[in-house]
Design an enzyme around this catalytic site. Sequence first.
Site, PDB file in Angstrom:
ATOM      1  N   ARG A 103       0.886  -1.173   0.000  1.00  0.00           N
ATOM      2  CA  ARG A 103       0.000   0.000   0.000  1.00  0.00           C
ATOM      3  C   ARG A 103       0.913   1.209   0.000  1.00  0.00           C
ATOM      4  NH1 ARG A 103      -5.367   1.491   3.406  1.00  0.00           N
ATOM      5  NH2 ARG A 103      -6.155   0.079   1.824  1.00  0.00           N
ATOM      6  N   HIS A 130      -7.086   0.787  -6.769  1.00  0.00           N
ATOM      7  CA  HIS A 130      -7.390  -0.081  -5.621  1.00  0.00           C
ATOM      8  C   HIS A 130      -8.043  -1.362  -6.163  1.00  0.00           C
ATOM      9  CE1 HIS A 130      -7.806  -1.272  -1.599  1.00  0.00           C
ATOM     10  NE2 HIS A 130      -8.694  -0.420  -1.140  1.00  0.00           N
ATOM     11  N   GLN A 133     -10.036  -3.974  -3.896  1.00  0.00           N
ATOM     12  CA  GLN A 133     -11.319  -3.450  -3.413  1.00  0.00           C
ATOM     13  C   GLN A 133     -12.420  -3.709  -4.438  1.00  0.00           C
ATOM     14  OE1 GLN A 133     -12.143  -1.382  -0.456  1.00  0.00           O
ATOM     15  NE2 GLN A 133     -14.149  -1.988  -1.210  1.00  0.00           N
ATOM     16  N   ASP A 225     -17.106   7.300  -1.897  1.00  0.00           N
ATOM     17  CA  ASP A 225     -15.803   7.179  -1.217  1.00  0.00           C
ATOM     18  C   ASP A 225     -15.538   8.542  -0.577  1.00  0.00           C
ATOM     19  OD1 ASP A 225     -13.198   6.520  -0.440  1.00  0.00           O
ATOM     20  OD2 ASP A 225     -12.342   6.677  -2.457  1.00  0.00           O
ATOM     21  N   CYS A 265     -16.448   1.951  -0.046  1.00  0.00           N
ATOM     22  CA  CYS A 265     -15.277   1.111   0.223  1.00  0.00           C
ATOM     23  C   CYS A 265     -14.880   1.168   1.696  1.00  0.00           C
ATOM     24  CB  CYS A 265     -14.113   1.554  -0.664  1.00  0.00           C
ATOM     25  SG  CYS A 265     -13.734   3.301  -0.527  1.00  0.00           S
ATOM     26  N   ARG A 293     -14.182  -8.561   1.618  1.00  0.00           N
ATOM     27  CA  ARG A 293     -12.753  -8.323   1.422  1.00  0.00           C
ATOM     28  C   ARG A 293     -11.990  -9.595   1.795  1.00  0.00           C
ATOM     29  NH1 ARG A 293     -10.821  -3.069   1.474  1.00  0.00           N
ATOM     30  NH2 ARG A 293      -8.960  -4.115   0.707  1.00  0.00           N
TER      31      ARG A 293
HETATM   32  N1   CP Z   1     -11.332   0.034   1.931  1.00  0.00           N
HETATM   33  C1   CP Z   1     -10.091  -0.100   2.430  1.00  0.00           C
HETATM   34  O1   CP Z   1      -9.135  -0.396   1.709  1.00  0.00           O
HETATM   35  O2   CP Z   1     -10.025   0.104   3.771  1.00  0.00           O
HETATM   36  P1   CP Z   1      -8.678   0.306   4.619  1.00  0.00           P
HETATM   37  O3   CP Z   1      -8.075   1.607   4.183  1.00  0.00           O
HETATM   38  O4   CP Z   1      -9.120   0.320   6.063  1.00  0.00           O
HETATM   39  O5   CP Z   1      -7.758  -0.840   4.324  1.00  0.00           O
HETATM   40  N1  NVA Z   2      -9.830   6.981  -1.690  1.00  0.00           N
HETATM   41  C1  NVA Z   2      -9.534   6.453  -0.363  1.00  0.00           C
HETATM   42  C2  NVA Z   2      -9.777   4.989  -0.330  1.00  0.00           C
HETATM   43  C3  NVA Z   2      -9.494   4.330   0.994  1.00  0.00           C
HETATM   44  C4  NVA Z   2      -9.714   2.859   0.968  1.00  0.00           C
HETATM   45  C5  NVA Z   2      -8.108   6.790  -0.024  1.00  0.00           C
HETATM   46  O1  NVA Z   2      -7.232   6.683  -0.895  1.00  0.00           O
HETATM   47  O2  NVA Z   2      -7.839   7.178   1.124  1.00  0.00           O
END
Ligand code: CP
Ligand code: NVA
Length: 309
Positions: A103, A130, A133, A225, A265, A293
């Site tokens: 990540r 992502h 997701q 989101d 999400c 998930r």
């Molecule tokens: N939706 C998602 O990826 O959640 P987190 O940021 O908590 O991993």
């Molecule tokens: N768009 C959000 C998604 C989190 C899962 C972010 O990047 O923070």
Amino acid sequence: MTRHLLTLDDVTVADMEALFASAAALKAQRQQGAATGPLQGKTLALVFEKPSLRTRVTFEAGMTQLGGHAIYLAPTDIRLGERETVQDAARNLERWVDGVVARTFSHQMVERLAGYARIPVINGLTDLHHPVQILCDLFTLREKRGTVRGLTVAFVGDGNNVCHSWLQGAAKLGVHFRLACPPGYEPNAAVAAKANQEAAAAGVRAEVTHDPVSAVRGADVIYTDVWTSMGQEEDRLRRLRDFQGFQVDARLVAQAKPEVLVMHCLPAHRGEEITDEVMDGPHSIVFDQAENRLHMQKAILVALMGEKK
Ligand code: CP
Ligand code: NVA
């Protein structure tokens, strides 16, 4: 399936169908309490530059349930490219573990990791995509509606990472996709152009509008989101202003089909992009989505890290 999963361009429709079937089987096995250990003795490293609840816990729990083990490396542990080069980090990790979930802020970072590591690298969210997701979301929608083909998904919010993976996934599986965003928050032009081509080939539309009401009219799904993604916190006040009128509230939901599903999400910023009433209301499937998930990512782990048939 390709070795890495960096964007939904890395999976074919056949890969996605196989993952849906595998996730459903793993979910049923778990519900029956059956022990499965296809990843016994395997280790997954989670290399995270940003916080996480869902992605971290589901990949870690998923590895445990598959008989393997996960190691979480927090932003302060690795500092990719700072403490040592990305190349050196990748060449160490591949000697010890069987896969990496990364990540990162920049999407190039996961591409570089994947380029150097001779083990699977899974994108656990970058500023651009992502993919896991949206695989989980498509699996959830399939459970709820039998098929996703021909459904209309209205994404109300930022043309960001989650939206980009939706554009790719929707085009692949024949889902009509509409984004309603404020001017200036449109998706990345290159990602959108490629997805538009794929959508046209699949006979579906990918549209961008600045009007949330027209986007949700007749929609089967409303998806949203956060307005301020991780790493954009300094920009929060401007975003709060720019996104006025883009909240998913009961009034907006009432413009969609009566049986519309509301998805997010998560994490949600309640009171900003979504109201409590909608998030906790009868249309919301956000926690079923979050549960999946676990099941879909286990299928991804088995596909990428399990013994090849
Ligand atoms: N939706 C998602 O990826 O959640 P987190 O940021 O908590 O991993
Ligand atoms: N768009 C959000 C998604 C989190 C899962 C972010 O990047 O923070």
